[in-house]
Each structure stands twice: as C-alpha cells, then as structure tokens.
Design a protein around this motif. Structure first.
Motif, PDB file in Angstrom:
ATOM      1  N   GLY A 161       0.869  -1.152  -0.009  1.00 42.89           N
ATOM      2  CA  GLY A 161       0.016   0.206  -0.164  1.00 42.89           C
ATOM      3  C   GLY A 161       0.874   1.224   0.122  1.00 42.89           C
ATOM      4  N   GLY A 162       0.301   2.543   0.501  1.00 47.94           N
ATOM      5  CA  GLY A 162       0.933   3.693   0.354  1.00 47.94           C
ATOM      6  C   GLY A 162       2.005   3.824   1.155  1.00 47.94           C
TER       7      GLY A 162
ATOM      8  N   ASP B 138       5.279   3.549  -1.016  1.00 51.06           N
ATOM      9  CA  ASP B 138       5.380   4.625  -1.768  1.00 51.06           C
ATOM     10  C   ASP B 138       6.226   5.851  -1.016  1.00 51.06           C
ATOM     11  OD1 ASP B 138       4.197   3.285  -3.660  1.00 51.06           O
ATOM     12  OD2 ASP B 138       2.721   4.780  -4.108  1.00 51.06           O
TER      13      ASP B 138
ATOM     14  N   ARG C  54      -7.168  -1.199  -2.560  1.00 52.32           N
ATOM     15  CA  ARG C  54      -7.627  -2.453  -1.904  1.00 52.32           C
ATOM     16  C   ARG C  54      -9.194  -2.329  -1.821  1.00 52.32           C
ATOM     17  NH1 ARG C  54      -6.773  -1.609   3.535  1.00 52.32           N
ATOM     18  NH2 ARG C  54      -5.800   0.584   3.312  1.00 52.32           N
TER      19      ARG C  54
ATOM     20  N   GLN D 264     -12.988   0.194   4.285  1.00 50.26           N
ATOM     21  CA  GLN D 264     -12.414   1.705   4.588  1.00 50.26           C
ATOM     22  C   GLN D 264     -12.467   2.423   3.286  1.00 50.26           C
ATOM     23  OE1 GLN D 264      -7.956   1.561   5.201  1.00 50.26           O
ATOM     24  NE2 GLN D 264      -7.868   3.670   4.403  1.00 50.26           N
ATOM     25  N   LYS D 265     -12.491   1.902   2.225  1.00 53.12           N
ATOM     26  CA  LYS D 265     -12.324   2.747   0.784  1.00 53.12           C
ATOM     27  C   LYS D 265     -13.642   2.852   0.391  1.00 53.12           C
ATOM     28  CE  LYS D 265      -7.679   2.515   0.391  1.00 53.12           C
ATOM     29  NZ  LYS D 265      -6.859   3.745   0.739  1.00 53.12           N
TER      30      LYS D 265
ATOM     31  N   LEU E 216      -9.533  -2.104 -10.486  1.00 54.47           N
ATOM     32  CA  LEU E 216      -8.248  -2.989 -10.117  1.00 54.47           C
ATOM     33  C   LEU E 216      -8.185  -3.042  -8.617  1.00 54.47           C
ATOM     34  CD1 LEU E 216      -5.634  -4.630 -10.823  1.00 54.47           C
ATOM     35  CD2 LEU E 216      -4.399  -2.592 -11.027  1.00 54.47           C
TER      36      LEU E 216
ATOM     37  N   ASP F 193      -1.330  -5.253  -9.660  1.00 55.21           N
ATOM     38  CA  ASP F 193      -0.771  -4.989 -11.049  1.00 55.21           C
ATOM     39  C   ASP F 193      -0.245  -3.832 -11.270  1.00 55.21           C
ATOM     40  OD1 ASP F 193      -0.115  -4.726 -13.710  1.00 55.21           O
ATOM     41  OD2 ASP F 193      -1.658  -6.529 -14.287  1.00 55.21           O
TER      42      ASP F 193
ATOM     43  N   GLU G 123      -9.490   8.035   5.309  1.00 56.37           N
ATOM     44  CA  GLU G 123      -8.278   7.968   4.267  1.00 56.37           C
ATOM     45  C   GLU G 123      -7.259   8.755   5.045  1.00 56.37           C
ATOM     46  OE1 GLU G 123      -6.529   6.223   1.991  1.00 56.37           O
ATOM     47  OE2 GLU G 123      -8.619   6.341   1.049  1.00 56.37           O
TER      48      GLU G 123
ATOM     49  N   GLY H  35      -4.112   8.919   1.282  1.00 53.30           N
ATOM     50  CA  GLY H  35      -4.505   8.587   0.127  1.00 53.30           C
ATOM     51  C   GLY H  35      -3.616   8.903  -1.047  1.00 53.30           C
TER      52      GLY H  35
ATOM     53  N   THR I  20      -3.823   7.528  -4.547  1.00 46.34           N
ATOM     54  CA  THR I  20      -4.358   7.480  -5.805  1.00 46.34           C
ATOM     55  C   THR I  20      -5.178   8.764  -6.265  1.00 46.34           C
ATOM     56  OG1 THR I  20      -6.182   6.188  -4.947  1.00 46.34           O
ATOM     57  CG2 THR I  20      -4.334   5.022  -6.141  1.00 46.34           C
TER      58      THR I  20
ATOM     59  N   TYR J  59      -2.081  10.937  -7.632  1.00 50.59           N
ATOM     60  CA  TYR J  59      -1.811  10.529  -8.997  1.00 50.59           C
ATOM     61  C   TYR J  59      -2.811  10.794  -9.950  1.00 50.59           C
ATOM     62  CZ  TYR J  59       1.351   7.563  -5.838  1.00 50.59           C
ATOM     63  OH  TYR J  59       2.228   7.007  -5.043  1.00 50.59           O
TER      64      TYR J  59
HETATM   65  P1  ADP Z   1      -3.514   2.315   1.132  1.00 47.94           P
HETATM   66  O1  ADP Z   1      -2.012   2.391   1.646  1.00 47.94           O
HETATM   67  O2  ADP Z   1      -4.714   2.620   2.130  1.00 47.94           O
HETATM   68  O3  ADP Z   1      -3.839   1.104   0.559  1.00 47.94           O
HETATM   69  P2  ADP Z   1      -3.056   4.616  -0.860  1.00 47.94           P
HETATM   70  O4  ADP Z   1      -3.650   5.444  -1.379  1.00 47.94           O
HETATM   71  O5  ADP Z   1      -2.175   5.502   0.545  1.00 47.94           O
HETATM   72  O6  ADP Z   1      -4.031   3.463   0.082  1.00 47.94           O
HETATM   73  O7  ADP Z   1      -1.937   3.833  -1.470  1.00 47.94           O
HETATM   74  C1  ADP Z   1      -2.105   2.654  -2.263  1.00 47.94           C
HETATM   75  C2  ADP Z   1      -1.068   2.623  -3.233  1.00 47.94           C
HETATM   76  O8  ADP Z   1      -1.286   1.253  -3.418  1.00 47.94           O
HETATM   77  C3  ADP Z   1      -1.074   3.490  -4.497  1.00 47.94           C
HETATM   78  O9  ADP Z   1       0.254   3.366  -4.959  1.00 47.94           O
HETATM   79  C4  ADP Z   1      -1.605   2.297  -5.244  1.00 47.94           C
HETATM   80  O10 ADP Z   1      -1.534   2.951  -6.804  1.00 47.94           O
HETATM   81  C5  ADP Z   1      -1.493   1.032  -5.040  1.00 47.94           C
HETATM   82  N1  ADP Z   1      -2.398   0.140  -5.289  1.00 47.94           N
HETATM   83  C6  ADP Z   1      -3.650  -0.255  -4.540  1.00 47.94           C
HETATM   84  N2  ADP Z   1      -4.303  -1.196  -5.264  1.00 47.94           N
HETATM   85  C7  ADP Z   1      -3.354  -1.615  -5.999  1.00 47.94           C
HETATM   86  C8  ADP Z   1      -3.307  -2.820  -7.120  1.00 47.94           C
HETATM   87  N3  ADP Z   1      -4.476  -3.740  -7.146  1.00 47.94           N
HETATM   88  N4  ADP Z   1      -2.588  -2.960  -8.108  1.00 47.94           N
HETATM   89  C9  ADP Z   1      -1.552  -2.237  -8.181  1.00 47.94           C
HETATM   90  N5  ADP Z   1      -1.396  -0.980  -7.160  1.00 47.94           N
HETATM   91  C10 ADP Z   1      -2.226  -0.730  -6.317  1.00 47.94           C
END
Ligand code: ADP
Length: 506
Positions: A19-20, A23, A323, A327-328, A350, A379, A400, A403, A405, A408
């Motif tokens: 998850g985030g 990043d 995910r 929560q989402k 996705l 993916d 959240e 967040g 995405t 992005y």
């Molecule tokens: P969280 O950490 O609560 O899951 P965030 O928005 O902070 O949510 O970060 C989610 C990160 O994971 C982002 O970089 C998003 O692009 C990535 N992500 C979430 N689900 C997928 C998926 N199924 N495939 C690829 N990347 C994903």
C-alpha cells in the motif's frame, strides 16, 4: 552537522509494496537526503527486499534482550537456544543507492507473499515476534549499537515499529546516546494488538504495562507503545491528524492522541515524480501533458481494450485502483453501478480484498459486459494504465489517512471523485459553481458516506463532461498541482527539530 535519521519501516517500493507506506518509504528518504540529511532505512529481510539490496560490509550481530550490557527483562528473547541470533546487514537498494539496514532473523521473515498476512488472509502466527525484533533492532541502532553511524532521530512508521519506542524508553534510562523519537501513523486502524502473556518473550517490563503505557484493554498494543513513548507523532494529512483525536476515527486511541495533540502533526504525502509523471512514465507511452492530451486519449483506448470495455472514447470512464475494503467505501459502489452505466459511463476496477465486495463487483461486470470490468489482483503496470487512461478515479472512503491514488489522478488529469475525509478533504476541491468560477476546482467531493451522495457526485462528473471547456479547465488545474516530497521533507525536518532543539539540522 549532518542530521542522521534511522527510517524504520516494513515496505519500500518497488521491492515490497502492499500500500501507500511503500510509496512513502521510497519518496521521503531521498527527499530528506536531498536536503542534507543522512538517512538509512531499517527493514525486515523479507525475500523481496533482500533481492533488491546489495550488501556492504560484514554482518552486525544483534544481541537478544538481556544481552551483555543491556538491562535485564528488556528486549525480545531468541526463540530457540540453538538457532543463530538475528543480525543486521548494511547495504544499499540496488536500483536507487539508498542505504539500508536489513534485519535478518532466522525463521521470522523468510516466508514469501504478503509481509503481514498468510495465504488465508490471517496475520502470520509470529507477527508479534517479527515486529518486536524490528523495534529492538531500531532501539539498539538508535542507542549506538553501530558506533560508526549513530542516528540523531529514530523515525518509525506504523504499528510494526511501535515497540522501538517502548524499548528506547527503557534503554534511554542507561544509554549514553538518546535519539529523538518520531513516529508516523499511516493508518490508525491497524494497531498490532497481542496477548499480554507474550510480555516476557517480547521483553516488555511490567512497568510499561499500564493504561498510560502500552496496555490496551488488557492486551499489548504496539501502536499505543509508539503513541505513548515517541517524542513527536506525525500523520499523513492535517485533516486526519484532527480526525484521529475524535471517537469516530480514533479507533479507541483518541484519548491518547488528544493528550499528545501538541506533539501531533499532519504532513501530507508527496508524489514521486520519477514514478508518477504522465510525460515520462515508461508504463504509459506515449506520454502526455496538460497542454497535449493526445497520449491520454490513447491511454484510454488501450485501457478499454485491455480490460474488455467497449472502445467508446466518449464514455465517461470511472476507475478504482485500491484495496477492495470498507475502509475505501467500496461497498457502496455496486449499488451505484447501474445508474453509472445508464448515464453512459464505464467502470474499470483493479484491486483485491474483501470477498463480498469482489463478488458484488464481479456481478456488476457480468451484468454490464463491455461497460464494467474488474481485474482482481495487484498489478503495477495496470495501475498506471488505469490512472492514465481513466477520466475519473473513485475514492469514496470511510476514512483515508492521506490517499495517494487521488494525487496520482490529479497529476494525470484523471479527476478524483472522493469523500471529504482525511487527506482526500485536504487535496481535492469540488467542482461547485463557485469553485469552477475561481479556478480552484480539481474533482468531485461528497460528504456523507451513503450511496445517494456518491451518485450525486457521479452526476456532477457527467454534468461537467457535458461542458468540455470547463472539464478541460479543471483538468489543467488538477495537472498543475504539485504535492512534492521536498515540501513534505521540509516539514518533517521541522518536526525533528522540534524534538531536538539544540541540534542544528544541516
Ligand atoms: P492504502 O495504503 O490505504 O492502501 P494509498 O492510496 O495510500 O492506500 O496507497 C495505495 C497504493 O497502492 C497506491 O500506490 C496505489 O496505486 C497502489 N495500489 C492499490 N491497489 C493496487 C493494485 N491492485 N494494483 C496495483 N497497485 C495498487
């Protein structure tokens, strides 16, 4: 003097990501380094992480709790008397050169797959030990285990690092070096709560086990340990920082957070421009900019083809990369899909997670072939393809912390449709008439978590689509917004300074 920061976490993009947090761990340390700090990551040696790190120098043995020179009763015990003791290996992330310590502990981190959950979605049975050792390694490095590199700041992320703060609290009674202790909450809902009987094994003295310590309803809480024994607490948006001091979002820890409000800071995450930039993204070529969106139209066509959606360029293409959890807020989405399709829209999803949400979305895809598509799984390439090719990205979240995405989405001109909560409220401005008028609109925002509000926000997206000049103006503004890691790093440096006022930062 250069500020030395030990950055303790469990995942880092692209080596290991759920998850985030991954990043953030990839974006923030280089930004701190660029501002003159000397940052090293400390991570458990999960297989994906080991594979992406080039070791440097000899291993550094890690004494167990009660080892020579350490206070008795503090720190985890080795599980088996015969097994080799855990050790630290210095190295660098091969691709980026970022310095790391890897914590090896025989039997604890070698399992593949998800770092936290087994193949049945249950926490690994030795979760408490796994992350107690991580905290212990952080505490020992923080108090000078490796004399050549002693951090000024130990900065832990999420509950997995929570015991670092309890151990540091104990060790600092006798240690010569006492680092500043900063903890970042990325998600308060995951707390690391374990049976109190584990205390001797984890080396948590009785003196810590009380309601103003790490005890939480008779159990051990790693999260509470961090909130109690850190010098400063940060979380990943100003609004979430406020929300977690209240009952609705405080997950039972609002009292602790309220008490520590003076040391609680909300710092928005950034976007890593080397990974998420529509012009240079290798997963989205040809690239595009706000002035030339031809590449975005092509990305949309490619996405429709890849996900089996009808190639209608005029369809308003909604998307989810997430995910699939409550929560989402994604339990709301299936009930809005029929109307979305009736209005001429499409939906590309996705994600993976909650089985009931997955099934409900699968039913939607079956009901609307060619208009609704679901890919279950994780993916990275498709995530980029969706964020580049869609028109709208949906985050109807219950809560959240920040967040990513939606950030992005803004960067790629994919307008976020979000609930006004946490970091979403801090980063997306609704297309109301007055916001359109003053040029601040960047997406679609609704307040209450229910399907009618979600549908109304969707209608606003369709309405804006019928005003192409307004859509373009909002898109241009969204793409011009910058959430940089440099800005976030400067704020973290201020927090570090606030808990070590005598030390100059650079
Ligand atoms: P969280 O950490 O609560 O899951 P965030 O928005 O902070 O949510 O970060 C989610 C990160 O994971 C982002 O970089 C998003 O692009 C990535 N992500 C979430 N689900 C997928 C998926 N199924 N495939 C690829 N990347 C994903």
């Amino acid at each position: 003097m250069t500020l030395r920061v030990l950055y303790v976490c469990t995942e880092v993009f692209p080596l290991l990501k759920t998850g985030g947090l991954a990043d953030v761990s990839a974006g923030l340390p280089p930004a701190l380094t660029a501002m003159g700090s000397d940052v090293r990551l400390l991570l458990p040696a999960f297989p994906g992480v080991v594979a992406g790190v080039t070791p440097e120098g000899p291993p550094l043995p890690l004494p167990a709790g009660g080892g020579p020179g350490l206070p008795s009763g503090v720190g985890p015990q080795t599980a088996s008397a015969q097994g080799p003791a855990p050790w630290l290996q210095a190295g660098r992330i091969t691709a980026s050169g970022v310095p790391v310590w890897l914590l090896h502990a025989p039997g604890l981190y070698e399992h593949g797959g998800n770092p936290y959950l087994d193949e049945h979605g249950q926490p690994w049975p030795d979760s408490a030990e796994q992350f107690a050792w991580l905290g212990w390694a952080a505490a020992l490095l923080g108090t000078g285990l490796h004399a050549a590199w002693v951090p000024d700041v130990v900065h832990g992320h999420d509950w997995h690092t929570g015991l670092a703060f309890a151990y540091l609290h104990e060790l600092s009674r006798t240690a010569v070096h006492r680092p500043a202790r900063v903890f970042t909450v990325h998600n308060l809902a995951y707390q690391g709560v374990f049976n109190a009987e584990l205390r001797p094994r984890l080396g948590l003295p009785d003196g810590l086990f009380h309601w103003q310590g790490l005890e939480f309803h008779g159990q051990i809480s790693f999260m509470k340990a961090a909130l109690t024994y850190s010098d400063a607490i940060t979380t990943v948006s100003p609004t979430y920082a406020r929300e977690i001091t209240g009952a609705e979002q405080g997950c039972g820890l609002e009292g602790v957070l309220l008490q520590r409000q003076a040391q609680l800071h909300g710092i928005l995450n950034g976007v890593d421009d080397t990974v998420w930039n529509p012009q240079t993204d290798p997963l989205v070529q040809p690239g595009f900019t706000a002035r030339n969106l031809k590449g975005k139209a092509q990305a949309k066509a490619r996405l429709q083809q890849r996900m089996g959606l009808e190639p209608r360029h005029e369809a308003l293409l909604f998307s989810v990369v997430s995910r699939l959890t409550e929560q989402k807020g994604l339990h709301l989405l299936p009930a809005a899909v029929d109307e979305l399709v009736r209005r001429g829209g499409q939906l590309a999803v996705l994600g993976s997670g909650d089985a009931a949400i997955e099934q409900a979305l699968r039913d939607c895809a079956l009901r609307h072939p060619g208009q609704v598509a679901l890919t279950v799984g994780y993916d990275e390439a498709l995530a980029h393809g969706i964020i580049a090719g869609a028109d709208v990205i949906l985050l109807p979240s219950r809560f959240e912390p920040c967040g990513l995405t939606q950030l992005y989405g803004l960067r790629y001109g994919t307008l976020p449709l979000v609930r006004a909560v946490g970091g979403l409220a801090d980063t997306v401005v609704d297309c109301s008439l007055e916001n359109l008028d003053d040029g601040s609109a960047s997406g679609f925002v609704f307040d209450e978590l229910d399907v009618n509000n979600l549908k109304v926000a969707m209608r606003r997206a369709f309405a804006l689509q019928r005003r192409p000049a307004d859509w373009r103006a909002v898109q241009r503004h969204a793409m011009s917004l910058r959430f940089s890691w440099a800005r976030a790093a400067a704020e973290y440096l201020r927090v570090y300074a606030s808990v070590m006022p005598a030390t100059p930062l650079v």
